[in-house]
Design a protein around this motif. Sequence first.
Motif, PDB file in Angstrom:
ATOM      1  N   VAL A 247       2.183 -12.068 -14.101  1.00 54.04           N
ATOM      2  CA  VAL A 247       1.178 -11.317 -14.282  1.00 54.04           C
ATOM      3  C   VAL A 247       0.554 -10.555 -12.764  1.00 54.04           C
ATOM      4  O   VAL A 247       0.267 -10.756 -11.450  1.00 54.04           O
ATOM      5  CB  VAL A 247      -0.091 -12.110 -14.050  1.00 54.04           C
ATOM      6  N   SER A 248      -0.277  -9.130 -13.149  1.00 50.29           N
ATOM      7  CA  SER A 248      -0.297  -8.197 -11.895  1.00 50.29           C
ATOM      8  C   SER A 248      -1.383  -8.635 -11.056  1.00 50.29           C
ATOM      9  O   SER A 248      -3.115 -10.090 -11.578  1.00 50.29           O
ATOM     10  CB  SER A 248      -0.607  -7.056 -11.982  1.00 50.29           C
ATOM     11  N   SER A 249      -2.061  -8.367  -9.994  1.00 48.45           N
ATOM     12  CA  SER A 249      -2.935  -8.183  -9.192  1.00 48.45           C
ATOM     13  C   SER A 249      -4.375  -8.200  -9.951  1.00 48.45           C
ATOM     14  O   SER A 249      -5.782  -8.737  -9.456  1.00 48.45           O
ATOM     15  CB  SER A 249      -3.028  -8.006  -7.865  1.00 48.45           C
TER      16      SER A 249
ATOM     17  N   TRP B  27      -7.000  -2.848  -5.152  1.00 48.21           N
ATOM     18  CA  TRP B  27      -5.919  -1.871  -5.058  1.00 48.21           C
ATOM     19  C   TRP B  27      -4.564  -2.611  -5.776  1.00 48.21           C
ATOM     20  O   TRP B  27      -4.415  -3.915  -5.352  1.00 48.21           O
ATOM     21  CB  TRP B  27      -5.638  -0.841  -4.052  1.00 48.21           C
ATOM     22  N   LEU B  28      -3.448  -1.823  -6.074  1.00 48.34           N
ATOM     23  CA  LEU B  28      -2.271  -3.017  -7.131  1.00 48.34           C
ATOM     24  C   LEU B  28      -1.410  -1.237  -6.733  1.00 48.34           C
ATOM     25  O   LEU B  28      -1.590   0.074  -7.038  1.00 48.34           O
ATOM     26  CB  LEU B  28      -2.582  -3.032  -8.071  1.00 48.34           C
ATOM     27  N   ASP B  29      -0.165  -2.166  -7.069  1.00 45.83           N
ATOM     28  CA  ASP B  29       0.278  -0.660  -6.848  1.00 45.83           C
ATOM     29  C   ASP B  29       1.671  -0.776  -8.262  1.00 45.83           C
ATOM     30  O   ASP B  29       0.903  -1.666  -8.965  1.00 45.83           O
ATOM     31  CB  ASP B  29       1.765  -1.003  -5.804  1.00 45.83           C
ATOM     32  N   ALA B  30       2.487  -0.143  -7.857  1.00 47.40           N
ATOM     33  CA  ALA B  30       3.802  -0.254  -9.302  1.00 47.40           C
ATOM     34  C   ALA B  30       4.643  -1.425  -9.507  1.00 47.40           C
ATOM     35  O   ALA B  30       4.681  -1.741 -11.521  1.00 47.40           O
ATOM     36  CB  ALA B  30       4.700   0.524  -9.526  1.00 47.40           C
TER      37      ALA B  30
ATOM     38  N   GLY C 252       0.543  -1.162  -0.027  1.00 43.96           N
ATOM     39  CA  GLY C 252      -0.190  -0.043  -0.264  1.00 43.96           C
ATOM     40  C   GLY C 252       0.452   0.873  -0.080  1.00 43.96           C
ATOM     41  O   GLY C 252      -0.380   2.588  -0.280  1.00 43.96           O
ATOM     42  N   ALA C 253       2.243   0.922   0.166  1.00 45.99           N
ATOM     43  CA  ALA C 253       3.079   2.316   0.009  1.00 45.99           C
ATOM     44  C   ALA C 253       3.431   2.926  -0.754  1.00 45.99           C
ATOM     45  O   ALA C 253       3.518   1.881  -2.228  1.00 45.99           O
ATOM     46  CB  ALA C 253       4.374   2.458   1.100  1.00 45.99           C
ATOM     47  N   GLY C 254       3.876   4.163  -1.509  1.00 49.40           N
ATOM     48  CA  GLY C 254       4.145   3.980  -2.542  1.00 49.40           C
ATOM     49  C   GLY C 254       3.065   4.074  -3.682  1.00 49.40           C
ATOM     50  O   GLY C 254       2.410   5.006  -3.135  1.00 49.40           O
ATOM     51  N   LEU C 255       3.378   3.908  -4.542  1.00 43.73           N
ATOM     52  CA  LEU C 255       2.666   4.182  -5.709  1.00 43.73           C
ATOM     53  C   LEU C 255       1.323   3.025  -6.382  1.00 43.73           C
ATOM     54  O   LEU C 255       1.693   2.737  -6.281  1.00 43.73           O
ATOM     55  CB  LEU C 255       3.091   4.269  -7.612  1.00 43.73           C
ATOM     56  N   ILE C 256       0.029   3.295  -6.191  1.00 43.03           N
ATOM     57  CA  ILE C 256      -0.856   2.896  -5.894  1.00 43.03           C
ATOM     58  C   ILE C 256      -2.327   3.419  -6.677  1.00 43.03           C
ATOM     59  O   ILE C 256      -2.122   4.431  -6.416  1.00 43.03           O
ATOM     60  CB  ILE C 256      -1.590   2.356  -4.386  1.00 43.03           C
ATOM     61  N   ALA C 257      -3.410   2.667  -6.756  1.00 40.86           N
ATOM     62  CA  ALA C 257      -3.738   2.846  -7.388  1.00 40.86           C
ATOM     63  C   ALA C 257      -5.760   2.094  -6.671  1.00 40.86           C
ATOM     64  O   ALA C 257      -5.083   0.675  -6.717  1.00 40.86           O
ATOM     65  CB  ALA C 257      -4.188   2.412  -9.135  1.00 40.86           C
TER      66      ALA C 257
END
Length: 422
Positions: A318-320, A362-365, A87-92
């Motif tokens: 593969v992304s979450s 949510w997902l991060d970079a 959850g830290a850094g760049l998230i959407a």
Amino acid sequence: MTLPLPQSDPALVVRSTRIQDPGDLVSLIPDDAEAPVSWLRDGDGFVGWGTAAAIQTHGTARFDDAERWWSGVVRDAVVRSEVDLPGAGLIAVGSFAFAAASPAGGVLHVPETVVGRHHDVCWLTTVGTAAHLPTTPALAAGSGADAPVIADVRDGALSDNQWTEAVGAAVERIQSGALDKVVMARDVVVTSSTDIDPRHILRNLSGAYPNTWTYSVDGLIGATPEMLVRRQKGLVTSRVLAGTIRRTGDDEHDLALAASLARSSKDLEEHEYAVRSVADALSPHCSSMNVPESPFVLHLPNVMHLATDVAGVLHEDVSSLTLAASLHPSAAVCGTPTLAARDLIAELEQMDRGRYAGPVGWLDATGDGEWGIALRCGALESPSQIRLFAGCGIVAGSEPAAELSESDAKLVPMRQALGCGS
């Protein structure tokens, strides 16, 4: 309520710094916050507000279009983070419609400000651009969120009798051999004579249901007990819930009910379909998997569920979000076979689910992230009106009256959070 579709976003500049524990995270959301978001469980997670970047997507490509946009945002962003935690850094933060045809579509939203906590570590993330560098906001508890003054609670698309008739028709279709299971949902519309403050709902949900994931994104607010998929450093997990019984408040009686739930052939059948659909969807992405043979009983304040935690080791990058798309819709929210269940839902429910029962999270970079299923939720349709949803898994042995009672139990969290029933 929709977020704007940007045509060409400038590169984002992201800064995450470690901070002292600010206390209750929901209370930090400003009174005039634009686009508040949250993802909280047991006091951990994050809240955020403001819009640094966002995209709205539609149709069958809603997941792919969001993934492609996010890849571009990540590629161009400049990120400086003192914290290496989920959850830290760049998230959407995002949510996606259950059905491809729904005008609700999908949204990914990058907040301008995020305040997070993971165990004892807290952080502040600010997001801006090179032209408008991020500034550090003063974090302070807001003036508080007033409870809405409920003016009306009414049936949505179907009355209670109409919905039980629809469930009966679904049971007949299942008994004919057309399908094995279908999830039937219903809606209730709540109107307030004052604006409904999302912070009031979030505070009540996170306080009453701390073991669920309390979320808010683009007007969708709820507390889901079901983790569709979590990806963290090459490991993937999914919590499957199917099979439900309402709690009575009598601990001894509830233990007996939990035992009966664990032995119920109807509920075990429903649960097996849901677990199998998740395992089948994750298997192509994993080099190894662990699928427990038997479920456990998950105790929540209002209901108990049969639950199974499926885990795997990814063999591909593969992304979450991609994993969430591959899992949606699982048998836990649609049915088996998927296409037959989806068509029957469209025929019998007579409503647009919107983003109810779709992925939310949510997902991060790096592609890590958490995506729940948007359950126990409501969708703000205007500042003073919210539509609540609940659904039940229907199999050959289902009884319509019992399913109506189960759906009422699943509406309790949101009704209590709003102050309009129990």
